[in-house]
Design a protein around this motif. Sequence first.
Motif, PDB file in Angstrom:
ATOM      1  N   LEU A   1       0.816  -1.225  -0.039  1.00 56.55           N
ATOM      2  CA  LEU A   1      -0.126   0.011   0.054  1.00 56.55           C
ATOM      3  C   LEU A   1       0.837   1.212  -0.229  1.00 56.55           C
ATOM      4  O   LEU A   1       1.864   1.272   0.875  1.00 56.55           O
ATOM      5  CB  LEU A   1      -1.021   0.025   1.036  1.00 56.55           C
ATOM      6  CG  LEU A   1      -1.823   1.249   1.603  1.00 56.55           C
ATOM      7  CD1 LEU A   1      -2.960   1.401   0.517  1.00 56.55           C
ATOM      8  CD2 LEU A   1      -2.301   1.041   3.050  1.00 56.55           C
ATOM      9  N   THR A   2       0.773   2.229  -0.923  1.00 53.50           N
ATOM     10  CA  THR A   2       1.592   3.223  -1.100  1.00 53.50           C
ATOM     11  C   THR A   2       0.705   4.585  -1.130  1.00 53.50           C
ATOM     12  O   THR A   2      -0.210   4.409  -1.865  1.00 53.50           O
ATOM     13  CB  THR A   2       2.395   3.250  -2.261  1.00 53.50           C
ATOM     14  OG1 THR A   2       3.064   1.814  -2.530  1.00 53.50           O
ATOM     15  CG2 THR A   2       3.593   4.313  -2.322  1.00 53.50           C
ATOM     16  N   THR A   3       1.392   5.657  -0.587  1.00 53.34           N
ATOM     17  CA  THR A   3       0.660   7.003  -0.461  1.00 53.34           C
ATOM     18  C   THR A   3       1.102   7.960  -1.668  1.00 53.34           C
ATOM     19  O   THR A   3       1.760   7.413  -2.375  1.00 53.34           O
ATOM     20  CB  THR A   3       1.248   7.651   0.867  1.00 53.34           C
ATOM     21  OG1 THR A   3       2.394   8.040   0.774  1.00 53.34           O
ATOM     22  CG2 THR A   3       0.881   7.079   2.029  1.00 53.34           C
TER      23      THR A   3
ATOM     24  N   THR B   1       7.104  -4.408   6.113  1.00 52.30           N
ATOM     25  CA  THR B   1       8.156  -3.060   6.147  1.00 52.30           C
ATOM     26  C   THR B   1       7.336  -1.971   5.872  1.00 52.30           C
ATOM     27  O   THR B   1       6.693  -1.849   4.854  1.00 52.30           O
ATOM     28  CB  THR B   1       9.182  -3.564   5.120  1.00 52.30           C
ATOM     29  OG1 THR B   1       9.766  -4.765   5.327  1.00 52.30           O
ATOM     30  CG2 THR B   1      10.331  -2.456   5.177  1.00 52.30           C
ATOM     31  N   VAL B   2       7.694  -0.919   6.610  1.00 53.63           N
ATOM     32  CA  VAL B   2       7.128   0.496   6.414  1.00 53.63           C
ATOM     33  C   VAL B   2       8.409   1.236   5.924  1.00 53.63           C
ATOM     34  O   VAL B   2       9.663   1.362   6.526  1.00 53.63           O
ATOM     35  CB  VAL B   2       6.700   1.022   7.752  1.00 53.63           C
ATOM     36  CG1 VAL B   2       6.178   2.344   7.559  1.00 53.63           C
ATOM     37  CG2 VAL B   2       5.715   0.218   8.409  1.00 53.63           C
ATOM     38  N   SER B   3       8.173   1.738   4.718  1.00 49.93           N
ATOM     39  CA  SER B   3       9.583   2.343   3.983  1.00 49.93           C
ATOM     40  C   SER B   3       9.077   3.716   3.378  1.00 49.93           C
ATOM     41  O   SER B   3       7.985   3.816   3.481  1.00 49.93           O
ATOM     42  CB  SER B   3      10.003   1.536   3.166  1.00 49.93           C
ATOM     43  OG  SER B   3       9.141   0.890   2.325  1.00 49.93           O
TER      44      SER B   3
ATOM     45  N   ARG C   1       6.827   9.594  -0.371  1.00 56.19           N
ATOM     46  CA  ARG C   1       5.813   8.751  -0.385  1.00 56.19           C
ATOM     47  C   ARG C   1       6.132   7.495   0.773  1.00 56.19           C
ATOM     48  O   ARG C   1       7.461   7.058   0.991  1.00 56.19           O
ATOM     49  CB  ARG C   1       5.764   8.127  -1.634  1.00 56.19           C
ATOM     50  CG  ARG C   1       5.367   8.945  -2.752  1.00 56.19           C
ATOM     51  CD  ARG C   1       5.208   8.295  -4.008  1.00 56.19           C
ATOM     52  NE  ARG C   1       5.719   7.012  -4.607  1.00 56.19           N
ATOM     53  CZ  ARG C   1       5.470   6.401  -5.575  1.00 56.19           C
ATOM     54  NH1 ARG C   1       4.361   6.759  -6.223  1.00 56.19           N
ATOM     55  NH2 ARG C   1       5.867   5.181  -5.856  1.00 56.19           N
ATOM     56  N   LEU C   2       5.038   6.978   1.306  1.00 59.29           N
ATOM     57  CA  LEU C   2       5.181   6.169   2.479  1.00 59.29           C
ATOM     58  C   LEU C   2       4.464   4.816   1.776  1.00 59.29           C
ATOM     59  O   LEU C   2       3.593   4.991   1.220  1.00 59.29           O
ATOM     60  CB  LEU C   2       4.429   6.608   3.589  1.00 59.29           C
ATOM     61  CG  LEU C   2       4.945   7.900   4.272  1.00 59.29           C
ATOM     62  CD1 LEU C   2       3.914   8.145   5.406  1.00 59.29           C
ATOM     63  CD2 LEU C   2       6.272   7.497   4.845  1.00 59.29           C
ATOM     64  N   ARG C   3       5.362   3.552   2.339  1.00 59.08           N
ATOM     65  CA  ARG C   3       4.966   2.486   1.884  1.00 59.08           C
ATOM     66  C   ARG C   3       4.642   1.171   2.964  1.00 59.08           C
ATOM     67  O   ARG C   3       5.553   1.251   3.521  1.00 59.08           O
ATOM     68  CB  ARG C   3       5.612   1.850   0.645  1.00 59.08           C
ATOM     69  CG  ARG C   3       5.204   0.514   0.075  1.00 59.08           C
ATOM     70  CD  ARG C   3       6.327   0.250  -1.137  1.00 59.08           C
ATOM     71  NE  ARG C   3       7.516  -0.442  -0.509  1.00 59.08           N
ATOM     72  CZ  ARG C   3       8.336  -0.802  -1.315  1.00 59.08           C
ATOM     73  NH1 ARG C   3       8.076  -0.820  -2.525  1.00 59.08           N
ATOM     74  NH2 ARG C   3       9.464  -1.299  -0.794  1.00 59.08           N
ATOM     75  N   TRP C   4       3.795   0.574   2.938  1.00 58.70           N
ATOM     76  CA  TRP C   4       3.685  -0.615   3.773  1.00 58.70           C
ATOM     77  C   TRP C   4       3.721  -1.799   2.778  1.00 58.70           C
ATOM     78  O   TRP C   4       2.904  -1.871   1.880  1.00 58.70           O
ATOM     79  CB  TRP C   4       2.341  -0.844   4.534  1.00 58.70           C
ATOM     80  CG  TRP C   4       2.234  -0.040   5.665  1.00 58.70           C
ATOM     81  CD1 TRP C   4       2.262  -0.200   6.857  1.00 58.70           C
ATOM     82  CD2 TRP C   4       1.729   1.434   5.541  1.00 58.70           C
ATOM     83  NE1 TRP C   4       2.051   0.875   7.612  1.00 58.70           N
ATOM     84  CE2 TRP C   4       1.804   1.988   6.880  1.00 58.70           C
ATOM     85  CE3 TRP C   4       1.540   2.598   4.549  1.00 58.70           C
ATOM     86  CZ2 TRP C   4       1.484   3.600   7.177  1.00 58.70           C
ATOM     87  CZ3 TRP C   4       1.082   3.865   4.597  1.00 58.70           C
ATOM     88  CH2 TRP C   4       1.337   3.991   6.137  1.00 58.70           C
ATOM     89  N   SER C   5       4.619  -2.744   3.162  1.00 54.35           N
ATOM     90  CA  SER C   5       4.778  -3.905   2.233  1.00 54.35           C
ATOM     91  C   SER C   5       5.189  -5.254   2.701  1.00 54.35           C
ATOM     92  O   SER C   5       5.869  -4.925   3.973  1.00 54.35           O
ATOM     93  CB  SER C   5       5.791  -3.794   1.085  1.00 54.35           C
ATOM     94  OG  SER C   5       6.953  -3.299   1.646  1.00 54.35           O
TER      95      SER C   5
ATOM     96  N   TRP D   1      -3.779  -9.630   7.135  1.00 55.47           N
ATOM     97  CA  TRP D   1      -3.538  -8.490   8.061  1.00 55.47           C
ATOM     98  C   TRP D   1      -4.167  -7.032   7.610  1.00 55.47           C
ATOM     99  O   TRP D   1      -4.324  -7.231   6.425  1.00 55.47           O
ATOM    100  CB  TRP D   1      -2.095  -8.364   8.421  1.00 55.47           C
ATOM    101  CG  TRP D   1      -1.189  -8.129   7.481  1.00 55.47           C
ATOM    102  CD1 TRP D   1      -0.825  -9.193   6.974  1.00 55.47           C
ATOM    103  CD2 TRP D   1      -0.767  -6.861   6.683  1.00 55.47           C
ATOM    104  NE1 TRP D   1       0.082  -8.283   5.640  1.00 55.47           N
ATOM    105  CE2 TRP D   1      -0.095  -7.057   5.690  1.00 55.47           C
ATOM    106  CE3 TRP D   1      -1.006  -5.358   6.995  1.00 55.47           C
ATOM    107  CZ2 TRP D   1       0.564  -6.137   4.871  1.00 55.47           C
ATOM    108  CZ3 TRP D   1      -0.600  -4.410   6.405  1.00 55.47           C
ATOM    109  CH2 TRP D   1       0.343  -4.903   5.218  1.00 55.47           C
ATOM    110  N   GLY D   2      -4.265  -6.138   8.359  1.00 53.30           N
ATOM    111  CA  GLY D   2      -5.186  -4.952   7.979  1.00 53.30           C
ATOM    112  C   GLY D   2      -4.421  -3.841   8.777  1.00 53.30           C
ATOM    113  O   GLY D   2      -4.095  -4.065   9.729  1.00 53.30           O
ATOM    114  N   LEU D   3      -4.710  -2.546   8.093  1.00 52.13           N
ATOM    115  CA  LEU D   3      -4.341  -1.285   8.776  1.00 52.13           C
ATOM    116  C   LEU D   3      -5.651  -0.554   8.885  1.00 52.13           C
ATOM    117  O   LEU D   3      -6.445  -0.538   8.083  1.00 52.13           O
ATOM    118  CB  LEU D   3      -3.516  -0.702   7.524  1.00 52.13           C
ATOM    119  CG  LEU D   3      -1.959  -0.969   7.477  1.00 52.13           C
ATOM    120  CD1 LEU D   3      -1.563  -0.169   6.111  1.00 52.13           C
ATOM    121  CD2 LEU D   3      -1.011  -0.862   8.587  1.00 52.13           C
ATOM    122  N   ASP D   4      -5.569   0.260   9.997  1.00 50.47           N
ATOM    123  CA  ASP D   4      -6.428   1.017  10.125  1.00 50.47           C
ATOM    124  C   ASP D   4      -5.977   2.521  10.900  1.00 50.47           C
ATOM    125  O   ASP D   4      -4.930   2.322  11.547  1.00 50.47           O
ATOM    126  CB  ASP D   4      -7.539   0.274  11.209  1.00 50.47           C
ATOM    127  CG  ASP D   4      -9.047   0.968  10.960  1.00 50.47           C
ATOM    128  OD1 ASP D   4      -9.249   2.178  10.342  1.00 50.47           O
ATOM    129  OD2 ASP D   4      -9.927   0.623  11.678  1.00 50.47           O
TER     130      ASP D   4
END
Length: 515
Positions: free
Chosen positions: A93-95, A125-127, A171-175, A189-192
Amino acid sequence: ATATHRGQIIFKDALAQQLCEQGAPTESPLRPNLVELHAKHAVLRDDFDSNIQGDLDPNIWSECSNCEVGEQCGVLMHGRAVTFCEHFGERELTTVPLNTSTASVLQFALGSGTCRFSYSDPSITVSYCLSANANTSDDWITLEKIRAPTNSSTVIHLVPLPHSCRSEAIRLRWSQETPHGPEGYESCWGLDNVLLVNSAHRVPLIEDNLDPLDTANWLFFPGATIKHACQSEGNALYFHGGEGAAHSLASTRDIDLHREEGRSYWEEDFETPPLNWDIEGAMYGTKCGEIESGAALVFEKEGRRRVCTPYLDTTSYGNLRFHFTMGGGDCDPGESHDNDVVLFGRSEGRRERVVLDILPYSSYRTPAVVSAALPSELQTPVTQFCLEQQSHGGANRHVWAVDFMQLLPVLPGTHTHVAQFSINLGCGSYQPANSVSLEFSTNLGRSWSLLHTECLPELCAGPHLPHSTIYSSDNYSGWTRISIPLPNAALTETTRFRWKQSGTGTGNMWAIDNG
């Protein structure tokens, strides 16, 4: 009251007033739009419930691989979340590019909810990357690696942004890394509740009568709707409880409450070596920059790194504070949680340490004030406070520094700051296990303390405080106006407050208003 319909009894001899106070919804409950992008209060905020279509908001999120918005894994914090459940394929998921120059911490909730979890799935990983060069995979710089959820609880993560990540187009990314075996990923898994606070704008005061609710005053309020409930005047923040109410809390934004204490109590500025202190592994200087003013105590040597105050009479104190940095100025930054520094106290005659805080290696690259409320077991005639690093890489590695340590009384000399709000537990019906705590955090939500803890003469040596900020349905079953002076421990430049339902009664009703 008794009601019949064509001879069939609907209810008989019911208390009419009770029915009325239960707060039957009169209009559709409101959840205000919490999405923000480059706003005064937040650089980015999304609860994944505000987009009416139910999709990802394209103004915030540029791409999402193998994700779905909804309640596939139940409720993580409130309502919908972004979930990753596909066994195969990329999960990321990327902003959009963000101006993060005034941001300091990325906050988000992560969990598996009601979906399956796993002990062996690869980590998440949060990058970040400077968006100009997003074409190759090498340009993504890791901020934090998080283990994939191994149970069903939702965890709120706080990831400090280093200075290299504060720029105009980040840009921020969860992968999640590719799974090892042929079966693919085991878990979902999920993000909120993703949040990037804008630290450039801090207000000295928050007032909200909720008519209508000002979304800039609140970060999130999982479990709540804004409606006329419990016979409130106008709208209230109403927590209806019931089955499946995972979280039930409301958190304010950070408020600047700092004040200069008119007189000094116990303090140490480290301009000259202090007497009767126990100090190992440190020297005096400005290697980590100017932290409060002048010289500081810099921990950079081989071997054990620890500082302990002399034993002090702390019975009249309620707040320990000091300035702290790790990796500030020219000092080598920490690399992992092994480098964290533990703040603890101990009183004579008791062997065990009372841990007040664990200062994370990456949260204090910029020097900041640490403010700890003293629990009653550390308000004794003979108490000592210590800071100790868990481990480090040797001389001049993972260096930290402390400056201007002071003790302040529980309450300031003049009550300059007060919290006022109305609260209602149970909304007219008695719910025995129902209680709500008012807490505060001075470190962007990393740790929370009760605003007041009671101190009764027989049980506690500190100054007498008749009540704590835990409100139970025994005493507050109708609307009650609360007004309490804020303790010194809460008077910092970044203080946020939260009302949180505690104990076993998370399915119960409660409401707050006119804060």
